[in-house]
Structure formats: structure tokens, C-alpha cells
Design a protein around this motif. Structure first.
Motif, PDB file in Angstrom:
ATOM      1  N   THR A   1     -35.343 -23.322 -38.800  1.00  0.00           N
ATOM      2  CA  THR A   1     -34.264 -23.395 -39.781  1.00  0.00           C
ATOM      3  C   THR A   1     -33.040 -24.039 -39.157  1.00  0.00           C
ATOM      4  O   THR A   1     -32.673 -23.723 -38.026  1.00  0.00           O
ATOM      5  CB  THR A   1     -33.915 -21.972 -40.275  1.00  0.00           C
TER       6      THR A   1
ATOM      7  N   TYR B   1     -30.988 -24.469 -44.029  1.00  0.00           N
ATOM      8  CA  TYR B   1     -32.136 -25.027 -44.737  1.00  0.00           C
ATOM      9  C   TYR B   1     -33.320 -25.166 -43.783  1.00  0.00           C
ATOM     10  O   TYR B   1     -33.143 -25.247 -42.564  1.00  0.00           O
ATOM     11  CB  TYR B   1     -31.789 -26.371 -45.388  1.00  0.00           C
ATOM     12  N   PRO B   2     -34.536 -25.173 -44.337  1.00  0.00           N
ATOM     13  CA  PRO B   2     -35.716 -25.254 -43.473  1.00  0.00           C
ATOM     14  C   PRO B   2     -35.897 -26.654 -42.886  1.00  0.00           C
ATOM     15  O   PRO B   2     -35.698 -27.654 -43.571  1.00  0.00           O
ATOM     16  CB  PRO B   2     -36.868 -24.903 -44.410  1.00  0.00           C
TER      17      PRO B   2
ATOM     18  N   TYR C   1     -36.984 -20.173 -42.663  1.00  0.00           N
ATOM     19  CA  TYR C   1     -35.771 -20.231 -43.468  1.00  0.00           C
ATOM     20  C   TYR C   1     -35.499 -18.923 -44.198  1.00  0.00           C
ATOM     21  O   TYR C   1     -34.359 -18.432 -44.209  1.00  0.00           O
ATOM     22  CB  TYR C   1     -35.890 -21.394 -44.468  1.00  0.00           C
TER      23      TYR C   1
END
Length: 185
Positions: A133, A126-127, A35
Motif C-alpha cells: 500500500t 491506495y494499493p 490496502y
């Protein structure tokens, strides 16, 4: 250049639904990098990432010119578009939720914008894991020409919008997969 192409195995586009403020399009793809690397690449210069990803020829401050190209039954439809990054918000991970970065985007036709849909969207990053990601696009677009435009959209316009957004996210994800391997070892 944004082009129409077959769906890949990872990206997904949900069905377009009529909303009070426009028509919604959602799609996503992933990047097989942490991310922080993806976030940093987009925060440093999202416009350059979008430009490189869509192979656009020119860039402007806070916008990028690109070309939408969709093949509808053997008829090619093209439109130069301008994508603008209106805001970038970053949320730090806390006890309740993970980290996320949101880019607020707008795009419209570069010339004769009244003839093409106007898009307002969020690109959330977002991860998923420590090495993957998510790119999550959620946008609203308003077809041109009022009631006539909405009727035309019901026939084929939403497919063009979905294909354009899908290709954009796919191009950005593919570019980041390759660029981050070569630039962030």
C-alpha cells in the motif's frame, strides 16, 4: 516526535515549488500490507496511528500533539505541533481506477503558531499490489512572516519542512508495517 533523519531507500521527497497558495511538498512511502488493512487502521483512528508513530505523549479529539525536531548545522530546532484530521474520503474501485482513501490533514505549531509554517495536506492511501500500500503525502505550507518568511524559506526553511514531512510519513509507514503484523494476522 518528528525528527530529521537520512532518507530511506523507498521514501522520496520532491523539490518544493512556489505556488500561489503556498509552497508544495510531496513525499511517499509504502507499507508492505494489503490496502484494506492499512485503510482500516487509518480510518478507525488515524490520530492514534499518528500519535504512536511519532511517539507523542498526548492526544486530543481529532488532533495529536507531536514534536518536530530538526538538526540544522548542529543547532537543534524543536516545535510542538498539532495535527488534525479534517476529513476522510474513501473512493471505491471502479472500472476506471482503483480504490483510494484520502485523509485531509492540517498541522500547525501547538504554541505560537504564527512563528511556524501552517500545513494543509492530503494523505492518500491506495494499493500498489495486493500486498503493498502506498502512502502519498501532498501538502501546501505557508511560511510565517510574509515576504521575510518566504526569503528565509528559500535559504533553509523548505529543507526543514521537507525533512519534517518526510520523517512524519516514514514514521507512519514504519509504525503500520510493524503494528499490522502484530494486530492483523
Amino acid at each position: 516526535m518528528l525528527e530529521f533523519c537520512d532518507d530511506g531507500p523507498i521514501a522520496s521527497v520532491t523539490r518544493t515549488t512556489l505556488m500561489s497558495k503556498g509552497l508544495e511538498i510531496r513525499c511517499y512511502d509504502y507499507v508492505n500490507h494489503p490496502y484494506e488493512k492499512v485503510r482500516d487502521a487509518l480510518k478507525q483512528n488515524a490520530i492514534n496511528v499518528f500519535q504512536a508513530a511519532t511517539k507523542a505523549a498526548t492526544s486530543r479529539a481529532q488532533s495529536v500533539a507531536a514534536e518536530l525536531h530538526v538538526d540544522l548545522g548542529g543547532i537543534g530546532v524543536k516545535a510542538d505541533i498539532k495535527i488534525s484530521v479534517k476529513n476522510i474520503e474513501e473512493k471505491v474501485a471502479d472500472a476506471k481506477s482503483g480504490a483510494a482513501t484520502r485523509l485531509q490533514l492540517e498541522w500547525e505549531a501547538a504554541t505560537a503558531p504564527g512563528l511556524f509554517p501552517f500545513m494543509k495536506a492530503d494523505l492518500s492511501v491506495y494499493p500498489l499490489t495486493s500486498t503493498e500500500t502506498q502512502l502519498d503525502f501532498g501538502g501546501l505550507y505557508e511560511p510565517p512572516f510574509g515576504a521575510l518568511g518566504r526569503a528565509m524559506n528559500a535559504v533553509a526553511g523548505h529543507r526543514v519542512a521537507e525533512a519534517s514531512v518526510h520523517r512524519f510519513i516514514n514514521d507512519v509507514a514504519e509504525y503500520l508495517r510493524k503494528a499490522l503484523v502484530t494486530t492483523h494476522r
